[in-house]
Design a protein around this motif. Structure first.
Motif, mmCIF file in Angstrom:
data_model
loop_
_atom_site.group_PDB
_atom_site.id
_atom_site.type_symbol
_atom_site.label_atom_id
_atom_site.label_comp_id
_atom_site.label_asym_id
_atom_site.label_seq_id
_atom_site.Cartn_x
_atom_site.Cartn_y
_atom_site.Cartn_z
ATOM 1 N N LEU A 160 0.819 -1.219 0.000
ATOM 2 C CA LEU A 160 0.000 0.000 0.000
ATOM 3 C C LEU A 160 0.855 1.272 0.000
ATOM 4 C CD1 LEU A 160 -2.750 -0.974 2.589
ATOM 5 C CD2 LEU A 160 -3.021 -0.774 0.123
ATOM 6 N N LEU A 161 2.151 1.108 0.301
ATOM 7 C CA LEU A 161 3.042 2.282 0.375
ATOM 8 C C LEU A 161 3.623 2.629 -0.993
ATOM 9 C CD1 LEU A 161 2.931 0.900 3.205
ATOM 10 C CD2 LEU A 161 5.224 1.723 3.585
ATOM 11 N N ASP A 162 3.362 1.759 -1.953
ATOM 12 C CA ASP A 162 4.013 1.882 -3.259
ATOM 13 C C ASP A 162 3.459 3.051 -4.071
ATOM 14 O OD1 ASP A 162 5.693 -0.481 -4.891
ATOM 15 O OD2 ASP A 162 4.730 1.055 -6.142
ATOM 16 N N LYS A 163 4.351 3.654 -4.859
ATOM 17 C CA LYS A 163 3.866 4.792 -5.661
ATOM 18 C C LYS A 163 2.860 4.365 -6.723
ATOM 19 C CE LYS A 163 8.362 5.362 -7.356
ATOM 20 N NZ LYS A 163 9.451 6.009 -7.925
ATOM 21 N N GLN A 164 2.828 3.052 -7.035
ATOM 22 C CA GLN A 164 1.856 2.550 -8.018
ATOM 23 C C GLN A 164 0.489 2.292 -7.400
ATOM 24 O OE1 GLN A 164 2.610 2.338 -11.103
ATOM 25 N NE2 GLN A 164 4.852 2.388 -11.073
ATOM 26 N N CYS A 165 0.430 2.337 -6.075
ATOM 27 C CA CYS A 165 -0.835 2.021 -5.397
ATOM 28 C C CYS A 165 -1.650 3.306 -5.258
ATOM 29 C CB CYS A 165 -0.518 1.430 -4.020
ATOM 30 S SG CYS A 165 -1.966 1.166 -3.021
ATOM 31 N N GLY A 166 -2.952 3.241 -5.523
ATOM 32 C CA GLY A 166 -3.783 4.445 -5.458
ATOM 33 C C GLY A 166 -4.252 4.768 -4.042
ATOM 34 N N ALA A 167 -4.721 6.006 -3.867
ATOM 35 C CA ALA A 167 -5.228 6.450 -2.561
ATOM 36 C C ALA A 167 -6.396 5.573 -2.102
ATOM 37 C CB ALA A 167 -5.666 7.909 -2.651
ATOM 38 N N GLY A 195 0.372 6.521 -4.376
ATOM 39 C CA GLY A 195 -0.333 7.354 -5.355
ATOM 40 C C GLY A 195 0.556 8.172 -6.260
ATOM 41 N N ARG A 196 1.855 8.287 -5.939
ATOM 42 C CA ARG A 196 2.715 9.200 -6.701
ATOM 43 C C ARG A 196 2.751 8.903 -8.195
ATOM 44 N NH1 ARG A 196 8.094 10.852 -3.131
ATOM 45 N NH2 ARG A 196 6.993 12.493 -2.014
ATOM 46 N N ALA A 197 2.645 7.617 -8.557
ATOM 47 C CA ALA A 197 2.724 7.284 -9.981
ATOM 48 C C ALA A 197 1.345 6.916 -10.526
ATOM 49 C CB ALA A 197 3.708 6.132 -10.180
ATOM 50 N N THR A 198 0.286 7.387 -9.884
ATOM 51 C CA THR A 198 -1.061 7.030 -10.346
ATOM 52 C C THR A 198 -1.889 8.306 -10.549
ATOM 53 O OG1 THR A 198 -2.130 7.027 -8.174
ATOM 54 C CG2 THR A 198 -0.980 5.013 -8.808
ATOM 55 N N ALA A 199 -3.087 8.102 -11.080
ATOM 56 C CA ALA A 199 -4.002 9.243 -11.216
ATOM 57 C C ALA A 199 -4.875 9.342 -9.973
ATOM 58 C CB ALA A 199 -4.851 9.044 -12.462
ATOM 59 N N ASP A 200 -4.506 8.599 -8.937
ATOM 60 C CA ASP A 200 -5.285 8.598 -7.697
ATOM 61 C C ASP A 200 -4.333 8.899 -6.528
ATOM 62 O OD1 ASP A 200 -7.241 8.171 -5.804
ATOM 63 O OD2 ASP A 200 -7.043 5.977 -5.835
ATOM 64 N N PRO A 201 -3.784 10.136 -6.510
ATOM 65 C CA PRO A 201 -2.754 10.458 -5.517
ATOM 66 C C PRO A 201 -3.331 10.787 -4.149
ATOM 67 C CG PRO A 201 -3.196 12.378 -6.862
ATOM 68 C CD PRO A 201 -4.107 11.292 -7.356
ATOM 69 N N VAL A 202 -2.458 10.864 -3.158
ATOM 70 C CA VAL A 202 -2.844 11.351 -1.831
ATOM 71 C C VAL A 202 -2.308 12.773 -1.664
ATOM 72 C CG1 VAL A 202 -2.750 10.920 0.656
ATOM 73 C CG2 VAL A 202 -2.631 8.988 -0.944
ATOM 74 N N ALA A 250 -9.297 14.275 4.672
ATOM 75 C CA ALA A 250 -10.559 14.036 5.392
ATOM 76 C C ALA A 250 -11.600 13.511 4.413
ATOM 77 C CB ALA A 250 -11.036 15.320 6.051
ATOM 78 N N THR A 251 -11.651 14.117 3.229
ATOM 79 C CA THR A 251 -12.603 13.645 2.219
ATOM 80 C C THR A 251 -12.253 12.225 1.797
ATOM 81 O OG1 THR A 251 -12.776 15.909 1.422
ATOM 82 C CG2 THR A 251 -13.628 14.203 -0.030
ATOM 83 N N LEU A 252 -10.950 11.957 1.617
ATOM 84 C CA LEU A 252 -10.555 10.598 1.204
ATOM 85 C C LEU A 252 -11.020 9.574 2.235
ATOM 86 C CD1 LEU A 252 -6.904 11.184 -0.151
ATOM 87 C CD2 LEU A 252 -8.978 10.760 -1.485
ATOM 88 N N LEU A 253 -10.904 9.938 3.533
ATOM 89 C CA LEU A 253 -11.318 8.981 4.571
ATOM 90 C C LEU A 253 -12.843 8.894 4.670
ATOM 91 C CD1 LEU A 253 -10.305 6.972 6.639
ATOM 92 C CD2 LEU A 253 -10.154 8.798 8.321
ATOM 93 N N ASP A 254 -13.518 10.038 4.582
ATOM 94 C CA ASP A 254 -14.992 10.019 4.604
ATOM 95 C C ASP A 254 -15.546 9.131 3.487
ATOM 96 O OD1 ASP A 254 -15.333 11.629 6.799
ATOM 97 O OD2 ASP A 254 -15.659 13.482 5.671
ATOM 98 N N MET A 255 -14.952 9.290 2.304
ATOM 99 C CA MET A 255 -15.427 8.492 1.157
ATOM 100 C C MET A 255 -15.190 7.006 1.406
ATOM 101 S SD MET A 255 -16.525 10.615 -1.128
ATOM 102 C CE MET A 255 -16.494 9.744 -2.660
#
Ligand code: BGC
Length: 431
Positions: free
Chosen positions: A61-68, A136-143, A149-154
């Motif tokens: 989950l820490l990988d830059k290829q992994c999304g938020a 998320g660094r190498a994805t279109a779903d970054p952190v 807060a929105t990411l966690l609420d969702m």
């Protein structure tokens, strides 16, 4: 210097129940905290290690290829778990949730904040695994750059339960709140907190916050990134240069904090022994800070512990004279860390405006897993002079910097479990 949007510290008399999520690294803690008044808090918690969560990438989950989304789904599941166990899940609608993170976040209000960047990108652990976040660094779903807060609420919404983030905070601020709530009444107000763990940071209550145009009065200094004019050595520059994805930043942190001291020591060994240094010592993070600290604490006549550790770790047969050199070098590294930490604590204590007899002094909440609770300082191993070296060392340096009389107004209060509780206190007092 980041605004916390928070202008009150708890008194210890608050009574409420709240949930919190402590996102301080790969060990995640979801907690239900019951504030019982009189500075008492009881907690129930669920822990997960993000390294154990399945994800098809090299660093999981820490990988830059992994999304938020994948990362925040795991965080939400851990909150759901503790709610279920506490019997609150069925009535979870709008349950206030405090969200504590160990990364710099620029808040827009008490309940929303953008994660500016991942810090501690290339830190090692006992198994030499580089465990920093780049999610998320190498994805279109970054952190980075997004409202966490929105990411966690969702994510809570996706997992069909009704917790809502009501407060976002940094770990140092959470620790300040927890110390203010729990500290004994005879100690002066806690208006400074300082953390020297894997990373480094400090927070304080700014008396002139309004004139600096802060919304709150508690400031997250992000002091680990105060990089200008530091007395760096070539080894510090190398440590930074090799920090791919994080170089050029957090230099002060890299000179002091646990995520880096082992690496500073290792590079000194390689620099000194050069081609004679063992092959295994050449790779990055091949010396965990914990091992370096054990070398510092070896009090045997022949430095047997260092002998065993370096033979086991690097297959290195050392002579006594080599071991003496190693220990001296490592002590210098840890001692410098204590000195620089004391400089930062002195600056924050001074800025808090309480270093006068009329003000009654300041309590500094100190989470120094590196300098205090580490075995290096522990009573159990009877390493009195070494333990005292640094406990006294932070104190010594404070005395040197502030003068003994002024330094006596600084009360260091060790607060090693403050982040989770502090986030719950924040959720409770802002709910
Ligand atoms: C982060 C801070 C955090 C500190 C201690 C640093 O790397 O930038 O936000 O408070 O580590 O965890």
């Amino acid at each position: 210097m980041l605004d916390s949007f928070l202008d009150k510290v708890p008194t210890g008399s608050e009574r409420l129940t709240a949930y919190a999520l402590d996102f301080s690294g790969t060990n995640i803690r979801a907690v239900r905290a019951k504030l019982e008044g009189n500075g008492r808090i009881t907690t129930a918690e669920h822990r997960i290690n993000l390294r154990d969560e399945p994800a098809p990438f090299t660093k999981g989950l820490l990988d830059k290829q992994c999304g938020a989304k994948e990362l925040f789904d795991s965080l939400a599941r851990s909150i759901r778990e503790v709610m279920e166990r506490s019997g609150d899940l069925a009535r979870s609608k709008d349950t206030p949730l405090g969200f504590c993170v160990s990364f710099p976040c620029e808040l827009r209000s008490i309940k929303s904040g953008a994660l500016l960047e991942w810090t501690k990108v290339n830190i090692g652990n006992w198994n030499f695994i580089l465990q920093g976040f780049e999610t998320g660094r190498a994805t279109a779903d970054p952190v980075e750059g997004l409202d966490i807060a929105t990411l966690l609420d969702m994510a809570c919404w996706r997992h069909k339960f009704g917790a809502r983030v009501t407060a976002v905070t940094n770990d140092t601020i959470a620790m300040l709140l927890s110390c203010a709530y729990e500290k004994p009444a005879h100690l002066p107000p806690c208006t400074v907190s300082f953390m020297i763990g894997v990373g480094l940071n400090g927070a304080y209550v700014e008396p002139d916050a309004k004139s600096y145009k802060y919304q709150g009065t508690i400031i997250n200094t992000e002091i680990g990134g105060f990089d200008k004019g530091l007395p760096v050595t070539d080894v510090d520059l190398e440590v930074d240069f090799a920090d791919e994805g994080g170089n050029g930043r957090q230099i002060f942190e890299k000179m002091i904090a646990g995520g880096y001291l082992g690496e500073v020591c290792r590079r000194l060994v390689v620099k000194l022994w050069q081609s004679e240094a063992p092959a295994l010592a050449w790779s990055r993070q091949a010396l965990p800070t914990a091992v370096a600290a054990l070398c510092v604490s070896d009090l045997t006549d022949n430095l047997d512990m260092i002998e065993r550790l370096l033979r086991g770790l690097w297959e290195w047969q050392t002579t006594l004279s080599e071991r003496r050199t190693i220990q001296k070098m490592f002590i210098l590294v840890f001692d410098r860390s204590a000195g620089l930490a004391a400089a930062a604590i002195a600056a924050l204590a001074r800025k808090s405006g309480r270093l006068q007899p009329a003000m009654g002094g300041v309590t500094v909440a100190l989470d120094s897993s590196l300098h205090i609770s580490h075995r290096w300082y522990s009573e159990n191993v009877r390493l009195h002079h070494v333990r005292d070296l640094n406990r006294i060392q932070v104190r010594n340096y404070l005395n040197q910097l502030l003068g003994e009389q002024t330094a006596s107004f600084v009360n260091l209060y060790v607060c090693n479990d403050g982040t989770c509780k502090g986030a719950a206190i924040l959720a409770a007092i802002t709910a």
